[in-house]
Scaffold this motif. Structure first.
Motif, PDB file in Angstrom:
ATOM      1  N   SER A   6      39.314  21.049 -27.646  1.00 25.84           N
ATOM      2  CA  SER A   6      38.686  19.718 -27.524  1.00 25.84           C
ATOM      3  C   SER A   6      39.641  18.587 -27.895  1.00 25.84           C
ATOM      4  O   SER A   6      39.226  17.570 -28.457  1.00 25.84           O
ATOM      5  CB  SER A   6      37.417  19.637 -28.396  1.00 25.84           C
ATOM      6  OG  SER A   6      36.479  20.608 -27.992  1.00 25.84           O
ATOM      7  N   GLU A   7      40.922  18.773 -27.600  1.00 24.10           N
ATOM      8  CA  GLU A   7      41.894  17.716 -27.854  1.00 24.10           C
ATOM      9  C   GLU A   7      41.881  16.718 -26.689  1.00 24.10           C
ATOM     10  O   GLU A   7      41.497  17.053 -25.570  1.00 24.10           O
ATOM     11  CB  GLU A   7      43.297  18.310 -28.023  1.00 24.10           C
ATOM     12  CG  GLU A   7      43.422  19.220 -29.238  1.00 24.10           C
ATOM     13  CD  GLU A   7      44.800  19.838 -29.359  1.00 24.10           C
ATOM     14  OE1 GLU A   7      45.586  19.716 -28.391  1.00 24.10           O
ATOM     15  OE2 GLU A   7      45.090  20.457 -30.396  1.00 24.10           O
ATOM     16  N   SER A   8      42.312  15.507 -26.947  1.00 24.56           N
ATOM     17  CA  SER A   8      42.303  14.452 -25.928  1.00 24.56           C
ATOM     18  C   SER A   8      43.678  14.302 -25.290  1.00 24.56           C
ATOM     19  O   SER A   8      44.701  14.351 -25.982  1.00 24.56           O
ATOM     20  CB  SER A   8      41.883  13.121 -26.555  1.00 24.56           C
ATOM     21  OG  SER A   8      41.955  12.077 -25.620  1.00 24.56           O
ATOM     22  N   ILE A   9      43.706  14.149 -23.977  1.00 24.89           N
ATOM     23  CA  ILE A   9      44.963  13.925 -23.264  1.00 24.89           C
ATOM     24  C   ILE A   9      45.195  12.436 -23.034  1.00 24.89           C
ATOM     25  O   ILE A   9      46.257  11.916 -23.323  1.00 24.89           O
ATOM     26  CB  ILE A   9      44.972  14.680 -21.918  1.00 24.89           C
ATOM     27  CG1 ILE A   9      44.910  16.190 -22.149  1.00 24.89           C
ATOM     28  CG2 ILE A   9      46.231  14.335 -21.121  1.00 24.89           C
ATOM     29  CD1 ILE A   9      44.898  17.001 -20.887  1.00 24.89           C
ATOM     30  N   GLY A  10      44.213  11.737 -22.510  1.00 26.08           N
ATOM     31  CA  GLY A  10      44.336  10.296 -22.292  1.00 26.08           C
ATOM     32  C   GLY A  10      45.030   9.971 -20.983  1.00 26.08           C
ATOM     33  O   GLY A  10      45.646  10.826 -20.346  1.00 26.08           O
TER      34      GLY A  10
ATOM     35  N   SER B 218      50.985  10.955 -29.205  1.00 19.72           N
ATOM     36  CA  SER B 218      50.577  11.746 -30.371  1.00 19.72           C
ATOM     37  C   SER B 218      51.691  11.921 -31.386  1.00 19.72           C
ATOM     38  O   SER B 218      51.562  12.688 -32.330  1.00 19.72           O
ATOM     39  CB  SER B 218      50.094  13.136 -29.904  1.00 19.72           C
ATOM     40  OG  SER B 218      51.098  13.799 -29.158  1.00 19.72           O
TER      41      SER B 218
ATOM     42  N   ALA C 154      42.975  20.640 -24.521  1.00 19.31           N
ATOM     43  CA  ALA C 154      41.802  19.840 -24.182  1.00 19.31           C
ATOM     44  C   ALA C 154      40.601  20.719 -23.854  1.00 19.31           C
ATOM     45  O   ALA C 154      39.464  20.417 -24.223  1.00 19.31           O
ATOM     46  CB  ALA C 154      42.128  18.921 -23.004  1.00 19.31           C
TER      47      ALA C 154
END
Length: 310
Positions: free
Chosen positions: A264-268, A144, A260
């Motif tokens: 609602s953020e993405s970690i991956g 990020s 997350a």
């Protein structure tokens, strides 16, 4: 190093991790600039703990000795400096790169201070844990990172922020007699919050509004700041500064997980791998048994080899 104190440092890192979400929600809800967020978190933490001491009749301002006052002012000033530098780094380099440089450099600054002041060097197990934690931190935040034109300047400011946090940790490695963690946090954060008022006036003033805004501000000040720093400063009684700053690398992991879940953020997959590495580093650092494990740092005599322990 006591297991209970190590657990308190871990708890502090977890609570600090909640601050990112609380601060983001406060900024979005009430349009409070970053510098004002830093000011409010310190003011609310200081006032809340001071009121607690007053109610329980443990404030006793007249009993403050000169060493206590010096430690209070030093802790407040270093915390305020850390907050200003960190948010300045965020503005220049972005959250991920600023966090990576700030939190990642803190253990290295402590190692330098240990070598210069205490003439000690980290034990191999602790160095291995630091390497594993830094690798995990890079994996967690690396995807990020958006390096813009001001990124280099931002990294420089972030390194200064890491030095400020390391100085805060190193300065409180030994408690002042009669000055407990709650009292120290209450008075130093009240002083540090006042120090940040003119900075907030220059950098952008903002006040939380409504039930939601003040709810986020109180959560940030009481849970993510007051409780976290009380736990951290209490843990420093037996946890070496180098180990403590490595444990604080858990903070961005907690922030990422909460981001997350709440934002609602993405970690991956790389973030998951980085989180696993950070968790393994903390397990590697944990005390093997209270008061009987090898020191986190090894004294040396300047010749390049560890000095003999008698």
């Amino acid at each position: 190093m006591r297991s209970s104190h190590f657990g308190l440092v871990v708890l502090a890192a977890v609570l600090w991790g909640t601050g990112g979400v609380a601060g983001a929600l406060l900024a979005d809800h009430s349009d409070v600039p970053a510098v004002s967020v830093a000011m409010w978190r310190m003011v609310i933490a200081g006032v809340a703990l001071t009121l607690l001491l007053a109610v329980t009749r443990r404030l006793s301002p007249r009993s403050l000795s000169a060493p206590m006052v010096r430690r209070i002012l030093l802790t407040g000033a270093l915390t305020a400096l850390f907050e200003v530098l960190y948010f300045g780094a965020v503005a220049l380099a972005g959250v991920s790169l600023a966090t990576l440089a700030t939190i990642g450099s803190a253990p290295l600054w402590v190692a330098v201070a240990d070598a210069v002041v205490g003439r000690t060097r980290p034990a191999p197990r602790t160095v291995a844990a630091l390497a594993l934690a830094l690798a995990g931190l890079v994996a967690l935040l690396g995807g990020s990172i958006d390096a813009g034109n001001a990124a280099l300047a931002g990294v420089g400011v972030a390194l200064a922020a890491g030095a400020a946090f390391a100085s805060l940790t190193f300065a409180n490695r030994r408690p002042v007699p009669g000055l407990g963690a709650v009292r120290l946090t209450a008075l130093s954060f009240s002083a540090g919050g006042v120090m940040l008022v003119p900075v907030a006036l220059i950098g952008g003033w903002g006040v939380p509004h409504g039930v939601g805004g003040w709810g986020y501000a109180l959560a940030l000040g009481i849970v993510s700041t007051a409780c976290a720093y009380v736990a951290y400063l209490t843990g420093l009684v037996t946890v070496p500064p180098f180990v403590a700053t490595i444990v604080t690398l858990l903070e961005p992991l907690v922030a990422a997980v909460l981001g997350a879940l709440v934002l609602s953020e993405s970690i991956g997959p790389w973030g998951i791998a980085g989180g696993a590495a950070l968790a393994c580093a903390i397990i590697l650092l944990r005390p093997q048994r209270d008061g009987a494990e090898a020191p986190a740092v090894t004294p040396y005599d300047g010749s390049g080899f560890p000095s003999r322990q008698e």
